[in-house]
Design a protein around this motif. Structure first.
Motif, PDB file in Angstrom:
ATOM      1  N   GLU A 178     -31.259  19.079  18.589  1.00 20.58           N
ATOM      2  CA  GLU A 178     -32.115  18.892  19.476  1.00 20.58           C
ATOM      3  C   GLU A 178     -32.819  17.606  19.590  1.00 20.58           C
ATOM      4  O   GLU A 178     -33.256  17.318  18.328  1.00 20.58           O
ATOM      5  CB  GLU A 178     -33.311  20.030  19.653  1.00 20.58           C
ATOM      6  CG  GLU A 178     -32.636  21.534  20.011  1.00 20.58           C
ATOM      7  CD  GLU A 178     -33.770  22.375  20.205  1.00 20.58           C
ATOM      8  OE1 GLU A 178     -33.540  23.456  20.775  1.00 20.58           O
ATOM      9  OE2 GLU A 178     -34.833  22.228  19.623  1.00 20.58           O
ATOM     10  N   TYR A 179     -33.116  16.892  20.646  1.00 22.08           N
ATOM     11  CA  TYR A 179     -33.631  15.475  20.467  1.00 22.08           C
ATOM     12  C   TYR A 179     -34.206  15.197  21.738  1.00 22.08           C
ATOM     13  O   TYR A 179     -33.877  15.574  22.653  1.00 22.08           O
ATOM     14  CB  TYR A 179     -32.746  14.657  19.568  1.00 22.08           C
ATOM     15  CG  TYR A 179     -31.686  14.110  20.220  1.00 22.08           C
ATOM     16  CD1 TYR A 179     -31.416  13.110  21.402  1.00 22.08           C
ATOM     17  CD2 TYR A 179     -30.234  14.762  20.148  1.00 22.08           C
ATOM     18  CE1 TYR A 179     -30.117  12.802  21.961  1.00 22.08           C
ATOM     19  CE2 TYR A 179     -29.194  14.517  20.872  1.00 22.08           C
ATOM     20  CZ  TYR A 179     -29.099  13.455  21.914  1.00 22.08           C
ATOM     21  OH  TYR A 179     -28.010  13.263  22.345  1.00 22.08           O
ATOM     22  N   GLY A 180     -35.358  14.260  21.629  1.00 21.53           N
ATOM     23  CA  GLY A 180     -35.915  13.642  22.730  1.00 21.53           C
ATOM     24  C   GLY A 180     -36.546  12.152  22.315  1.00 21.53           C
ATOM     25  O   GLY A 180     -36.319  11.842  21.275  1.00 21.53           O
ATOM     26  N   VAL A 181     -36.874  11.361  23.483  1.00 18.63           N
ATOM     27  CA  VAL A 181     -37.505  10.305  23.305  1.00 18.63           C
ATOM     28  C   VAL A 181     -38.445  10.028  24.069  1.00 18.63           C
ATOM     29  O   VAL A 181     -38.681  10.634  25.291  1.00 18.63           O
ATOM     30  CB  VAL A 181     -36.232   9.010  23.923  1.00 18.63           C
ATOM     31  CG1 VAL A 181     -36.850   7.672  23.653  1.00 18.63           C
ATOM     32  CG2 VAL A 181     -35.070   9.315  23.206  1.00 18.63           C
ATOM     33  N   PHE A 199     -36.685  16.512  25.598  1.00 22.60           N
ATOM     34  CA  PHE A 199     -36.391  17.150  24.439  1.00 22.60           C
ATOM     35  C   PHE A 199     -35.656  18.274  24.578  1.00 22.60           C
ATOM     36  O   PHE A 199     -35.466  19.289  25.474  1.00 22.60           O
ATOM     37  CB  PHE A 199     -37.373  17.889  23.583  1.00 22.60           C
ATOM     38  CG  PHE A 199     -37.351  17.766  22.001  1.00 22.60           C
ATOM     39  CD1 PHE A 199     -37.787  16.599  21.312  1.00 22.60           C
ATOM     40  CD2 PHE A 199     -36.696  18.913  21.658  1.00 22.60           C
ATOM     41  CE1 PHE A 199     -37.641  16.948  20.005  1.00 22.60           C
ATOM     42  CE2 PHE A 199     -36.579  18.837  20.071  1.00 22.60           C
ATOM     43  CZ  PHE A 199     -37.047  17.858  19.251  1.00 22.60           C
ATOM     44  N   GLY A 200     -34.098  18.374  23.984  1.00 25.32           N
ATOM     45  CA  GLY A 200     -33.228  19.440  24.168  1.00 25.32           C
ATOM     46  C   GLY A 200     -31.998  18.925  23.744  1.00 25.32           C
ATOM     47  O   GLY A 200     -31.706  18.064  22.878  1.00 25.32           O
ATOM     48  N   HIS A 201     -30.658  19.614  24.179  1.00 27.45           N
ATOM     49  CA  HIS A 201     -29.582  19.329  23.564  1.00 27.45           C
ATOM     50  C   HIS A 201     -28.955  18.500  24.454  1.00 27.45           C
ATOM     51  O   HIS A 201     -29.149  18.491  25.750  1.00 27.45           O
ATOM     52  CB  HIS A 201     -28.861  20.716  23.757  1.00 27.45           C
ATOM     53  CG  HIS A 201     -29.120  21.841  22.588  1.00 27.45           C
ATOM     54  ND1 HIS A 201     -28.901  21.905  21.604  1.00 27.45           N
ATOM     55  CD2 HIS A 201     -29.853  23.106  23.190  1.00 27.45           C
ATOM     56  CE1 HIS A 201     -29.658  22.906  21.029  1.00 27.45           C
ATOM     57  NE2 HIS A 201     -30.017  23.376  21.963  1.00 27.45           N
ATOM     58  N   HIS A 202     -28.390  17.358  23.992  1.00 25.75           N
ATOM     59  CA  HIS A 202     -27.645  16.460  24.947  1.00 25.75           C
ATOM     60  C   HIS A 202     -26.126  16.198  24.480  1.00 25.75           C
ATOM     61  O   HIS A 202     -25.973  16.013  23.314  1.00 25.75           O
ATOM     62  CB  HIS A 202     -28.468  15.129  24.745  1.00 25.75           C
ATOM     63  CG  HIS A 202     -29.865  15.407  25.439  1.00 25.75           C
ATOM     64  ND1 HIS A 202     -30.179  15.564  26.712  1.00 25.75           N
ATOM     65  CD2 HIS A 202     -31.087  15.375  24.689  1.00 25.75           C
ATOM     66  CE1 HIS A 202     -31.586  15.615  26.633  1.00 25.75           C
ATOM     67  NE2 HIS A 202     -32.007  15.606  25.378  1.00 25.75           N
ATOM     68  N   ARG A 203     -25.314  15.704  25.355  1.00 27.27           N
ATOM     69  CA  ARG A 203     -24.122  14.868  25.068  1.00 27.27           C
ATOM     70  C   ARG A 203     -24.284  13.378  24.684  1.00 27.27           C
ATOM     71  O   ARG A 203     -25.200  13.070  25.388  1.00 27.27           O
ATOM     72  CB  ARG A 203     -22.988  15.014  26.073  1.00 27.27           C
ATOM     73  CG  ARG A 203     -22.488  16.324  26.473  1.00 27.27           C
ATOM     74  CD  ARG A 203     -21.619  16.474  27.423  1.00 27.27           C
ATOM     75  NE  ARG A 203     -20.248  15.576  27.591  1.00 27.27           N
ATOM     76  CZ  ARG A 203     -20.336  14.323  28.110  1.00 27.27           C
ATOM     77  NH1 ARG A 203     -21.056  14.238  29.031  1.00 27.27           N
ATOM     78  NH2 ARG A 203     -19.140  13.636  27.985  1.00 27.27           N
ATOM     79  N   ARG A 204     -23.784  12.822  23.889  1.00 26.84           N
ATOM     80  CA  ARG A 204     -24.247  11.449  23.462  1.00 26.84           C
ATOM     81  C   ARG A 204     -24.085  10.625  24.687  1.00 26.84           C
ATOM     82  O   ARG A 204     -25.116   9.859  25.013  1.00 26.84           O
ATOM     83  CB  ARG A 204     -23.397  10.912  22.342  1.00 26.84           C
ATOM     84  CG  ARG A 204     -23.737   9.643  22.008  1.00 26.84           C
ATOM     85  CD  ARG A 204     -22.917   8.877  20.940  1.00 26.84           C
ATOM     86  NE  ARG A 204     -23.165   7.484  20.581  1.00 26.84           N
ATOM     87  CZ  ARG A 204     -22.468   7.044  19.460  1.00 26.84           C
ATOM     88  NH1 ARG A 204     -21.730   7.403  19.002  1.00 26.84           N
ATOM     89  NH2 ARG A 204     -23.292   5.840  19.209  1.00 26.84           N
ATOM     90  N   ALA A 205     -23.240  10.648  25.399  1.00 26.17           N
ATOM     91  CA  ALA A 205     -23.234   9.863  26.707  1.00 26.17           C
ATOM     92  C   ALA A 205     -24.273   9.980  27.772  1.00 26.17           C
ATOM     93  O   ALA A 205     -24.620   8.913  28.199  1.00 26.17           O
ATOM     94  CB  ALA A 205     -21.454   9.918  27.440  1.00 26.17           C
ATOM     95  N   ASP A 206     -24.386  11.288  27.761  1.00 26.71           N
ATOM     96  CA  ASP A 206     -25.460  11.753  28.776  1.00 26.71           C
ATOM     97  C   ASP A 206     -26.913  11.095  28.379  1.00 26.71           C
ATOM     98  O   ASP A 206     -27.686  10.335  28.867  1.00 26.71           O
ATOM     99  CB  ASP A 206     -25.650  12.881  28.935  1.00 26.71           C
ATOM    100  CG  ASP A 206     -24.407  13.549  29.789  1.00 26.71           C
ATOM    101  OD1 ASP A 206     -23.762  12.894  30.587  1.00 26.71           O
ATOM    102  OD2 ASP A 206     -24.219  14.872  29.393  1.00 26.71           O
ATOM    103  N   ALA A 207     -27.015  11.075  27.019  1.00 26.62           N
ATOM    104  CA  ALA A 207     -28.368  10.668  26.279  1.00 26.62           C
ATOM    105  C   ALA A 207     -28.357   9.228  26.560  1.00 26.62           C
ATOM    106  O   ALA A 207     -29.379   8.665  26.828  1.00 26.62           O
ATOM    107  CB  ALA A 207     -28.291  11.172  24.971  1.00 26.62           C
ATOM    108  N   GLU A 208     -27.249   8.518  26.257  1.00 23.90           N
ATOM    109  CA  GLU A 208     -27.306   7.094  26.457  1.00 23.90           C
ATOM    110  C   GLU A 208     -27.778   6.702  27.741  1.00 23.90           C
ATOM    111  O   GLU A 208     -28.318   5.630  28.057  1.00 23.90           O
ATOM    112  CB  GLU A 208     -26.051   6.412  26.072  1.00 23.90           C
ATOM    113  CG  GLU A 208     -25.778   6.668  24.337  1.00 23.90           C
ATOM    114  CD  GLU A 208     -24.610   5.809  23.807  1.00 23.90           C
ATOM    115  OE1 GLU A 208     -24.136   5.161  24.674  1.00 23.90           O
ATOM    116  OE2 GLU A 208     -24.298   5.886  22.698  1.00 23.90           O
TER     117      GLU A 208
END
Length: 329
Positions: A178-181, A199-208
């Motif tokens: 879990e992470y957020g910015v 804040f939550g679960h993310h696929r890396r590409a979606d997070a970027e």
């Protein structure tokens, strides 16, 4: 270093390159317990690899440099080079039983021929082992604080800018983490940050993509004191019911460090000791991790790490995040 207790030393195994039993004997007079090499049948042999390194400006005098590299390679693989390897205690990479290169009897604790050894470990096996190691303590939580004040404008674009370094570190996180910015700046109504990535679960590409879409420099200052206090309380609350590894990462240019001094700094340090959430302070300017600077003090009080331009920020932060996360990079 091995323990100074002789009894404990006697039951302790040391994992070292085998050739050190031959050439690394400068401390032999201090050896309390003699050691002999063991040769596990499931551990692959490692073959020294010749690598030519390059750097900015390394293409100058290319012909001279190439000639020097070629001559050094020829020496290493020729009679004199192999003699140097033999004297240092290395083995044949291809001979049956991988015999020592040196002639004559083997040194104490070393077998002349180690016997058949398996081939190199497969990449998939290494990846699986790393994944299991990283997830041993369960998923992790990371809260990024991205300084979005106006002074960050020149340190924003490209892979070495604030968002770029943040995105590089996401490789240390997996789908279960879990992470957020937060974007840190002085906003209307007394706000000191806004949410760049929930804040939550993310696929890396979606997070970027989320960071690219929402993170931007603001025409405002930032308040690291208020942002850090809020982040420490937020993460302590999220971790109240479990033992997931946690980390706060603050990426900044330190331009607003004057708001993280005196009583403000003392309050952050005290809160960090109470909440027990590590804070990695990542500065895009030099000298921020020198003793006495606010970033160094916050990292030390929280048992985090301080990184500035004296470090490789992209690699350093990725490695720090990977200690918490379950990513596979």
């Amino acid at each position: 270093a091995l323990t100074a207790d002789r009894a404990a030393d006697a039951r302790t195994a040391a994992l070292v390159p085998e050739f050190l039993l031959v050439s690394g004997v400068g401390c032999a007079k201090n050896t309390r317990v003699p050691r002999s090499a063991e040769y596990p049948s499931d551990v692959p042999a490692l073959t020294p690899t010749f690598v030519r390194v390059a750097w900015d400006g390394g293409d100058r005098d290319a012909a001279v440099r190439t000639d020097a590299v070629d001559r050094f390679h020829a020496w290493l693989t020729g009679r004199d080079g192999l003699a140097a390897f033999a004297a240092a205690g290395f083995r044949s990479a291809t001979g049956t039983g991988h015999p020592l290169l040196g002639a004559g009897p083997a040194d104490t604790g070393v077998l002349s021929a180690a016997g058949p050894l398996p081939g190199a470990a497969a990449r998939t096996a290494v990846d699986t082992a790393l994944s299991r190691y990283r997830s041993a303590n369960g998923p992790g939580r990371v809260l990024y604080l991205l300084d979005s004040s106006g002074s960050m404008r020149t340190r924003w674009p490209g892979p070495s800018g604030g968002p770029g370094i943040l995105k590089q570190s996401l490789g240390g996180l997996g789908d279960e983490d879990e992470y957020g910015v937060w974007g840190v700046y002085d906003g209307p109504g007394g706000r000191h940050h806004d949410e760049v990535l929930a804040f939550g679960h993310h696929r890396r590409a979606d997070a970027e993509r989320g960071v690219d879409a929402a993170a931007r420099v603001r025409d405002a200052e930032s308040d690291p004191h208020a942002a850090l206090l809020d982040a420490l309380d937020t993460m302590a609350g999220r971790g109240a019911d479990d033992k997931w590894p946690q980390l706060i990462v603050y990426l900044t240019d330190d331009e607003d460090d004057d708001r993280l001094t005196g009583q403000n700094l003392a309050q952050v340090l005290e809160r960090a000791r109470q909440r027990k959430v590590p804070v990695d302070m990542v500065s895009l300017v030099a000298g921020s991790c020198d003793r006495g600077r606010p970033a160094a003090a916050v990292a030390e009080a929280s048992h985090g790490r301080c990184l500035d331009t004296a470090d490789d920020l992209g690699t350093g932060l990725h490695d720090e995040v990977a200690r918490v996360g379950t990513g596979e990079d």
